[in-house]
Design a protein around this motif. Structure first.
Motif, mmCIF file in Angstrom:
data_model
loop_
_atom_site.group_PDB
_atom_site.id
_atom_site.type_symbol
_atom_site.label_atom_id
_atom_site.label_comp_id
_atom_site.label_asym_id
_atom_site.label_seq_id
_atom_site.Cartn_x
_atom_site.Cartn_y
_atom_site.Cartn_z
ATOM 1 N N VAL A 109 0.847 -1.205 0.000
ATOM 2 C CA VAL A 109 0.000 0.000 0.000
ATOM 3 C C VAL A 109 0.873 1.243 0.000
ATOM 4 C CG1 VAL A 109 -1.778 1.274 1.257
ATOM 5 C CG2 VAL A 109 -1.880 -1.216 1.171
ATOM 6 N N SER A 110 1.935 1.224 0.803
ATOM 7 C CA SER A 110 2.858 2.362 0.832
ATOM 8 C C SER A 110 3.568 2.539 -0.506
ATOM 9 C CB SER A 110 3.893 2.157 1.944
ATOM 10 O OG SER A 110 3.280 2.179 3.209
ATOM 11 N N ALA A 111 3.912 1.417 -1.144
ATOM 12 C CA ALA A 111 4.579 1.492 -2.446
ATOM 13 C C ALA A 111 3.669 2.144 -3.472
ATOM 14 C CB ALA A 111 4.982 0.092 -2.909
ATOM 15 N N TRP A 112 2.368 1.816 -3.438
ATOM 16 C CA TRP A 112 1.422 2.460 -4.365
ATOM 17 C C TRP A 112 1.427 3.970 -4.171
ATOM 18 C CZ3 TRP A 112 -2.893 -1.408 -2.643
ATOM 19 C CH2 TRP A 112 -2.667 -2.641 -3.242
ATOM 20 N N GLY A 113 1.398 4.378 -2.903
ATOM 21 C CA GLY A 113 1.427 5.817 -2.625
ATOM 22 C C GLY A 113 2.701 6.459 -3.116
ATOM 23 N N GLY A 114 3.833 5.779 -2.923
ATOM 24 C CA GLY A 114 5.105 6.322 -3.381
ATOM 25 C C GLY A 114 5.201 6.399 -4.897
ATOM 26 N N ILE A 115 4.703 5.353 -5.577
ATOM 27 C CA ILE A 115 4.715 5.341 -7.048
ATOM 28 C C ILE A 115 3.845 6.468 -7.595
ATOM 29 C CG2 ILE A 115 3.979 4.035 -9.081
ATOM 30 C CD1 ILE A 115 4.778 1.488 -7.502
ATOM 31 N N TYR A 116 2.657 6.591 -7.038
ATOM 32 C CA TYR A 116 1.745 7.658 -7.457
ATOM 33 C C TYR A 116 2.400 9.030 -7.291
ATOM 34 C CZ TYR A 116 -1.771 11.247 -6.583
ATOM 35 O OH TYR A 116 -2.458 12.417 -6.560
ATOM 36 N N THR A 117 2.977 9.265 -6.114
ATOM 37 C CA THR A 117 3.565 10.576 -5.847
ATOM 38 C C THR A 117 4.804 10.815 -6.692
ATOM 39 O OG1 THR A 117 2.762 10.373 -3.568
ATOM 40 C CG2 THR A 117 4.332 12.124 -4.019
ATOM 41 N N GLY A 118 5.576 9.762 -6.960
ATOM 42 C CA GLY A 118 6.730 9.905 -7.841
ATOM 43 C C GLY A 118 6.315 10.330 -9.239
ATOM 44 N N GLY A 119 5.260 9.693 -9.767
ATOM 45 C CA GLY A 119 4.738 10.096 -11.071
ATOM 46 C C GLY A 119 4.203 11.513 -11.058
ATOM 47 N N TYR A 120 3.565 11.882 -9.958
ATOM 48 C CA TYR A 120 3.007 13.223 -9.770
ATOM 49 C C TYR A 120 4.116 14.281 -9.812
ATOM 50 C CZ TYR A 120 1.131 17.015 -6.776
ATOM 51 O OH TYR A 120 0.774 18.222 -6.224
ATOM 52 N N ILE A 121 5.198 14.026 -9.070
ATOM 53 C CA ILE A 121 6.312 14.985 -9.039
ATOM 54 C C ILE A 121 6.972 15.093 -10.409
ATOM 55 C CG2 ILE A 121 8.586 15.445 -8.057
ATOM 56 C CD1 ILE A 121 7.619 14.042 -5.495
ATOM 57 N N ALA A 122 7.218 13.943 -11.041
ATOM 58 C CA ALA A 122 7.843 13.955 -12.368
ATOM 59 C C ALA A 122 6.992 14.748 -13.363
ATOM 60 C CB ALA A 122 8.042 12.526 -12.857
ATOM 61 N N PHE A 146 -3.460 10.497 -20.006
ATOM 62 C CA PHE A 146 -2.824 9.745 -18.924
ATOM 63 C C PHE A 146 -3.866 8.993 -18.091
ATOM 64 C CE2 PHE A 146 0.825 12.926 -19.141
ATOM 65 C CZ PHE A 146 1.682 12.028 -19.764
ATOM 66 N N LEU A 147 -5.005 9.645 -17.833
ATOM 67 C CA LEU A 147 -6.059 8.991 -17.063
ATOM 68 C C LEU A 147 -6.598 7.769 -17.793
ATOM 69 C CD1 LEU A 147 -8.316 11.713 -15.380
ATOM 70 C CD2 LEU A 147 -6.865 10.010 -14.299
ATOM 71 N N ALA A 148 -6.706 7.870 -19.106
ATOM 72 C CA ALA A 148 -7.208 6.735 -19.898
ATOM 73 C C ALA A 148 -6.265 5.536 -19.779
ATOM 74 C CB ALA A 148 -7.367 7.149 -21.362
ATOM 75 N N MET A 162 0.690 -4.472 -10.969
ATOM 76 C CA MET A 162 -0.045 -3.830 -12.059
ATOM 77 C C MET A 162 -0.843 -2.635 -11.539
ATOM 78 S SD MET A 162 -2.097 -5.852 -15.011
ATOM 79 C CE MET A 162 -2.454 -5.089 -16.592
ATOM 80 N N TRP A 163 -1.359 -2.786 -10.326
ATOM 81 C CA TRP A 163 -2.060 -1.647 -9.714
ATOM 82 C C TRP A 163 -1.081 -0.495 -9.496
ATOM 83 C CZ3 TRP A 163 -7.024 -0.532 -9.171
ATOM 84 C CH2 TRP A 163 -7.407 0.478 -8.287
ATOM 85 N N GLY A 164 0.143 -0.829 -9.129
ATOM 86 C CA GLY A 164 1.164 0.199 -8.962
ATOM 87 C C GLY A 164 1.475 0.917 -10.267
ATOM 88 N N ALA A 165 1.492 0.178 -11.385
ATOM 89 C CA ALA A 165 1.719 0.817 -12.691
ATOM 90 C C ALA A 165 0.599 1.796 -13.017
ATOM 91 C CB ALA A 165 1.828 -0.254 -13.779
ATOM 92 N N ALA A 166 -0.628 1.407 -12.676
ATOM 93 C CA ALA A 166 -1.762 2.309 -12.897
ATOM 94 C C ALA A 166 -1.613 3.577 -12.059
ATOM 95 C CB ALA A 166 -3.065 1.602 -12.555
ATOM 96 N N LYS A 167 -1.112 3.435 -10.843
ATOM 97 C CA LYS A 167 -0.932 4.606 -9.971
ATOM 98 C C LYS A 167 0.117 5.560 -10.541
ATOM 99 C CE LYS A 167 -3.844 3.406 -8.812
ATOM 100 N NZ LYS A 167 -5.100 4.134 -9.033
ATOM 101 N N LEU A 168 1.098 5.016 -11.278
ATOM 102 C CA LEU A 168 2.097 5.879 -11.903
ATOM 103 C C LEU A 168 1.431 6.838 -12.891
ATOM 104 C CD1 LEU A 168 5.120 6.554 -12.353
ATOM 105 C CD2 LEU A 168 5.118 4.828 -14.173
ATOM 106 N N PHE A 169 0.524 6.311 -13.722
ATOM 107 C CA PHE A 169 -0.153 7.167 -14.702
ATOM 108 C C PHE A 169 -1.189 8.074 -14.038
ATOM 109 C CE2 PHE A 169 1.780 4.130 -17.554
ATOM 110 C CZ PHE A 169 2.135 4.925 -18.634
ATOM 111 N N ASP A 170 -1.772 7.622 -12.932
ATOM 112 C CA ASP A 170 -2.614 8.520 -12.141
ATOM 113 C C ASP A 170 -1.811 9.736 -11.699
ATOM 114 O OD1 ASP A 170 -4.947 7.103 -12.250
ATOM 115 O OD2 ASP A 170 -4.662 6.055 -10.355
#
Length: 547
Positions: A109-122, A146-148, A162-170
């Protein structure tokens, strides 16, 4: 009606130049159609916010429609923190324990949050380049693309990776949104309605969050194991946003900064030309002066670079774009919105999704009220009072969580979460986006917005990774008590900084803000300081009365 005639702003004209540049001592490349002099004061600046929105109804409607981009982002932002309490999702991506039940790994769960935020910052850092070079509208399209991609990955998710990959594009989508949408609306909106229309970001974002809460609550009561039904509904938001995108104009201020004067004036004419007394040439000259004013402040530099954000008065403006926006995180957004259902589940509530629906309903109601309060009461008082209430609500939740859980304790936790949401919706929620869009000088707005949001993203990276671990009974086990006390403390520190450093900007044009920052007016004196623009306006008004 007599109107003052300000000193002209001279614009150098060059031949055979196909690119834009800043020349020391001069400002913009000017084709023959560019205005050669400007008026400092627009007569429309004397109107109230509601009068302004009624009069400039086309522009207002387009700002509202542009804000719908935040609706799909709100849905995507809220969904991960809520769906992790869904039985079907847990069975799909969780780990089977020795007792035969499934549970989520807190570190996943923490990794998902980190992946999402990393994509957000980038995305925040990357988005400023196309925002400046290709225009605001190009970035608005990227948000939905990106949302699509994220939605497709979520639909076919089979494990936590795979859920983590989706969070990257989120993260990419929300990063592009926050780097672009506030800038776009602040540049399109009339001055006296700017605060209210920027606050619409929070309304649309809240509608998206509320929609996610409703979708998952219905799912939990009907077919809880078929969690992907909630994912399919995301296509509705993306489809509507793409239809809206077709009808949105490019930002006239961006066009002016690129020397595309004819296109910029054509957009102003199409949007506002039907208003009685509206003079396109005059209003465009004022707009152009705002752009030139910002470029004059940077004329000593050979180019507009990121380093300019941290020089002179621009450093203060960059930090002020960042501060109120970052304060959202430190007031407790990660636990109230990012992991709402998880937070209530850890608190021991039997129906965490119902608590989530209550929270977002309160948020939605008070965000609507904020459209009135932002322009009527002002930015600074709302930040101070609303922020203080958020801190107190967090303290109370931490205190009651030290007691053995009962139904009454659960009611108090939900009540304080709702009180927190009401205060947040009137203060840091909408005003974080208002300050993000208002603080920078015109020519640095895209860069400032992106960098300020990226700085906030770095903080979010820390909290998005740590909060699930802090809450989880299988990890740090701080629970509701420890995390609530933590965010009460960080929120209180932020309140002190807001009191001393965040100024009031209500009713100020960008020319006035440039002047106030150049004069280095202290934050607590912004509202009471007379600007040269106000002086000219007062002289003009007296002349009108005499006539």
């Amino acid at each position: 009606m007599s109107t003052p005639t300000p000193a002209p702003v001279l614009v150098e004209q060059k031949e055979n130049i196909a690119h834009d540049e800043i020349v020391a001592g001069h400002v913009l490349p000017s084709p023959p159609s560019a205005p050669q002099a400007v008026a400092d004061v627009s007569p429309w600046n004397r109107l109230g916010s509601l009068e302004t929105m009624k009069l400039f109804r086309k522009t207002t409607i387009l700002c509202l429609l542009a804000g719908f981009n935040a609706c799909s982002d709100g849905f995507q932002f809220s969904l991960p923190g809520q769906i992790i309490a869904n039985a079907g999702f847990i069975k799909q991506v969780g780990v089977k324990g020795a007792n035969g039940t499934y549970a989520l790994n807190a570190y996943n769960v923490s990794a998902w949050g980190g992946i999402y935020t990393g994509g957000y910052i980038a995305a925040l850092l990357i988005a400023t380049y196309p925002n400046d070079r290709l225009g605001r509208k190009f970035n608005l399209l990227c948000i939905q693309l990106f949302l699509a991609v994220a939605c497709i990955l979520e639909m076919f998710t089979t494990d936590w990776r795979m859920w983590g990959a989706a969070k990257l594009f989120d993260g990419f989508s929300i990063g592009f949104n926050q780097a672009t949408l506030s800038t776009y609306i602040s540049e399109l909106a009339p001055t006296n309605a700017r605060g209210s229309l920027l606050a619409m970001y929070q309304l649309w974002f809240t509608i998206g969050q509320f929609s996610a809460a409703i979708a998952l609550y219905i799912l939990s009561k009907t077919t809880p194991l078929e969690w992907k039904k909630a994912i399919y509904s995301e296509w509705l938001f993306t489809g509507i946003a793409l239809i809206i995108w077709v009808f949105l104009p490019e930002s006239p201020r961006w066009l002016a900064s690129k020397g595309k004067h004819d296109r910029a004036k054509a957009i102003l004419s199409r949007l506002n030309g039907g208003i009685e007394g509206y003079n396109v040439e005059r209003e465009y000259a004022i707009l152009l002066q705002e752009v030139e004013d910002g470029q004059k402040l940077l004329a000593a530099s050979s180019q507009i670079s990121y380093f300019a954000l941290f020089r002179g008065t621009n450093l203060r403006r960059t930090l002020l774009s960042f501060g109120p926006f970052a304060w959202q995180t430190w007031l407790g957004v990660p636990i109230i919105f990012g992991y709402t259902s998880y937070y209530f589940q850890i608190a021991g509530l039997s129906q965490p999704f119902l608590g989530t629906v209550a929270v977002y309903l309160i948020l939605l109601v008070f965000v609507i009220i904020s459209f009135w309060s932002v322009e009527r009461i002002g930015r600074r008082p709302l930040l101070l009072v609303g922020g203080a209430v958020c801190v107190v609500a967090m303290l109370i939740n931490g205190a009651v969580a030290t007691q053995t859980f009962t139904t009454s304790i659960g009611s108090v936790i939900i009540s304080m979460a709702c009180l927190w949401c009401a205060a947040y919706a009137l203060s840091a929620g909408p005003l974080g986006y208002v300050y993000l869009g208002e603080m920078s000088t015109v020519v640095l707005r895209a860069k400032t917005t992106g960098v300020a949001a990226a700085m906030t993203g770095v903080l979010n990276l820390i909290t998005s990774y740590c909060v699930p671990i802090l809450l989880s009974t299988t990890a740090a086990n701080w629970g509701v008590k420890g995390t609530s006390f933590f965010f009460a403390g960080t929120g209180a520190v932020g309140w002190v900084l807001v009191y001393f450093f965040v100024p009031e900007t209500r009713g100020r044009s960008y020319l006035e803000l440039d002047e106030l920052f150049e004069r280095r007016i202290p934050a607590r004196k912004f509202a009471s300081t007379q600007t040269s623009v106000q002086t000219v306006s007062d002289v003009s008004r007296k002349g009108d009365e005499e006539v």
